[in-house]
Design a protein around this motif. Sequence first.
Motif, short mmCIF file in Angstrom:
data_model
loop_
_atom_site.label_atom_id
_atom_site.label_comp_id
_atom_site.label_asym_id
_atom_site.label_seq_id
_atom_site.Cartn_x
_atom_site.Cartn_y
_atom_site.Cartn_z
N PHE A 131 0.83 -1.20 0.00
CA PHE A 131 0.00 0.00 0.00
C PHE A 131 0.87 1.26 0.00
N ALA A 132 1.97 1.23 0.76
CA ALA A 132 2.89 2.37 0.83
C ALA A 132 3.55 2.63 -0.53
N GLU A 133 3.79 1.55 -1.30
CA GLU A 133 4.41 1.69 -2.62
C GLU A 133 3.39 2.10 -3.68
N GLY A 134 2.12 2.18 -3.31
CA GLY A 134 1.08 2.61 -4.25
C GLY A 134 0.63 1.52 -5.20
N LYS A 135 0.82 0.26 -4.82
CA LYS A 135 0.39 -0.85 -5.67
C LYS A 135 -1.12 -1.05 -5.56
N ASP A 136 -1.71 -1.61 -6.63
CA ASP A 136 -3.12 -2.00 -6.59
C ASP A 136 -3.18 -3.38 -5.95
N LEU A 137 -3.75 -3.48 -4.75
CA LEU A 137 -3.78 -4.75 -4.03
C LEU A 137 -5.20 -5.29 -3.95
N VAL A 138 -5.34 -6.60 -4.13
CA VAL A 138 -6.62 -7.28 -3.92
C VAL A 138 -6.44 -8.21 -2.73
N LEU A 139 -7.29 -8.04 -1.71
CA LEU A 139 -7.20 -8.84 -0.50
C LEU A 139 -8.26 -9.93 -0.52
N SER A 140 -7.87 -11.16 -0.18
CA SER A 140 -8.82 -12.27 -0.05
C SER A 140 -9.32 -12.30 1.38
N VAL A 141 -10.63 -12.30 1.53
CA VAL A 141 -11.24 -12.31 2.86
C VAL A 141 -12.00 -13.61 3.05
N MET A 142 -11.65 -14.35 4.10
CA MET A 142 -12.33 -15.60 4.42
C MET A 142 -13.38 -15.32 5.47
N SER A 143 -14.59 -15.85 5.25
CA SER A 143 -15.66 -15.66 6.23
C SER A 143 -16.31 -17.00 6.54
N ALA A 144 -16.57 -17.21 7.83
CA ALA A 144 -17.24 -18.42 8.30
C ALA A 144 -17.84 -18.14 9.67
N MET A 145 -19.05 -18.61 9.89
CA MET A 145 -19.71 -18.53 11.19
C MET A 145 -19.72 -17.10 11.76
N GLY A 146 -19.97 -16.12 10.91
CA GLY A 146 -20.09 -14.73 11.36
C GLY A 146 -18.78 -14.02 11.60
N GLU A 147 -17.65 -14.66 11.30
CA GLU A 147 -16.33 -14.03 11.45
C GLU A 147 -15.72 -13.81 10.08
N GLU A 148 -14.92 -12.76 9.97
CA GLU A 148 -14.22 -12.48 8.72
C GLU A 148 -12.77 -12.13 9.02
N GLN A 149 -11.87 -12.53 8.14
CA GLN A 149 -10.46 -12.21 8.32
C GLN A 149 -9.76 -12.19 6.97
N ILE A 150 -8.81 -11.27 6.83
CA ILE A 150 -8.01 -11.20 5.62
C ILE A 150 -7.05 -12.39 5.63
N CYS A 151 -7.03 -13.16 4.54
CA CYS A 151 -6.22 -14.39 4.54
C CYS A 151 -5.24 -14.44 3.36
N GLY A 152 -5.32 -13.50 2.43
CA GLY A 152 -4.43 -13.55 1.28
C GLY A 152 -4.33 -12.20 0.59
N ILE A 153 -3.31 -12.06 -0.27
CA ILE A 153 -3.09 -10.78 -0.96
C ILE A 153 -2.62 -11.06 -2.38
N LYS A 154 -3.13 -10.25 -3.32
CA LYS A 154 -2.69 -10.35 -4.71
C LYS A 154 -2.34 -8.95 -5.20
N ASP A 155 -1.26 -8.84 -5.95
CA ASP A 155 -0.87 -7.56 -6.53
C ASP A 155 -1.37 -7.56 -7.97
N ILE A 156 -2.24 -6.59 -8.33
CA ILE A 156 -2.76 -6.56 -9.69
C ILE A 156 -2.11 -5.43 -10.50
N GLY A 157 -0.93 -4.99 -10.09
CA GLY A 157 -0.19 -3.97 -10.85
C GLY A 157 -0.25 -2.61 -10.20
N PRO A 158 0.49 -1.65 -10.75
CA PRO A 158 0.53 -0.29 -10.19
C PRO A 158 -0.77 0.45 -10.44
N LYS A 159 -1.04 1.46 -9.60
CA LYS A 159 -2.27 2.26 -9.76
C LYS A 159 -2.22 3.10 -10.99
#
Length: 159
Positions: A131-159
């Motif tokens: 985020f500090a480098e200004g990259k376009d990031l896609v975060l994978s969010v896992m959800s189960a039983m009413g809880e959510e948490q970020i579990c992965g990250i993908k870089d889809i290139g510069p902004k």
Amino acid sequence: MSDEEHHFESKADAGASKTYPQQAGTIRKNGHIVIKNRPCKVVEVSTSKTGKHGHAKCHFVAIDIFTGKKLEDIVPSSHNCDVPHVNRTDYQLIDISEDGFVSLLTENGNTKDDLRLPTDDILLSQVKDGFAEGKDLVLSVMSAMGEEQICGIKDIGPK
């Protein structure tokens, strides 16, 4: 009757249960199971033979998908176990606030601001540095039983 229309906002889990039953003998490695009210990923399953009287038993070793803690359970193979509905969704990262929350862009253009930064140190540094480098990031969010948490990250290139 009435000429006013009813509008319902569609939610994927409209009153749906957080878990569904599955026979213990059919749950395999890499599947999911609820142990001590926590959604877990199964890492090991062993089945014992029946005794003179009784059921074959399944011994599950599983890891909590949110905390990473190892949990174990022994269940008769003919009995039902709860299996959590686990969903994984990708969101684009918009902003990181000072108090440790992330602002994410949903598919329909709204923002989702109720998720904390991941607790995993490696993932946390990847998100902050990218985020500090200004990259376009896609975060994978896992959800189960009413809880959510970020579990992965993908870089889809510069902004």
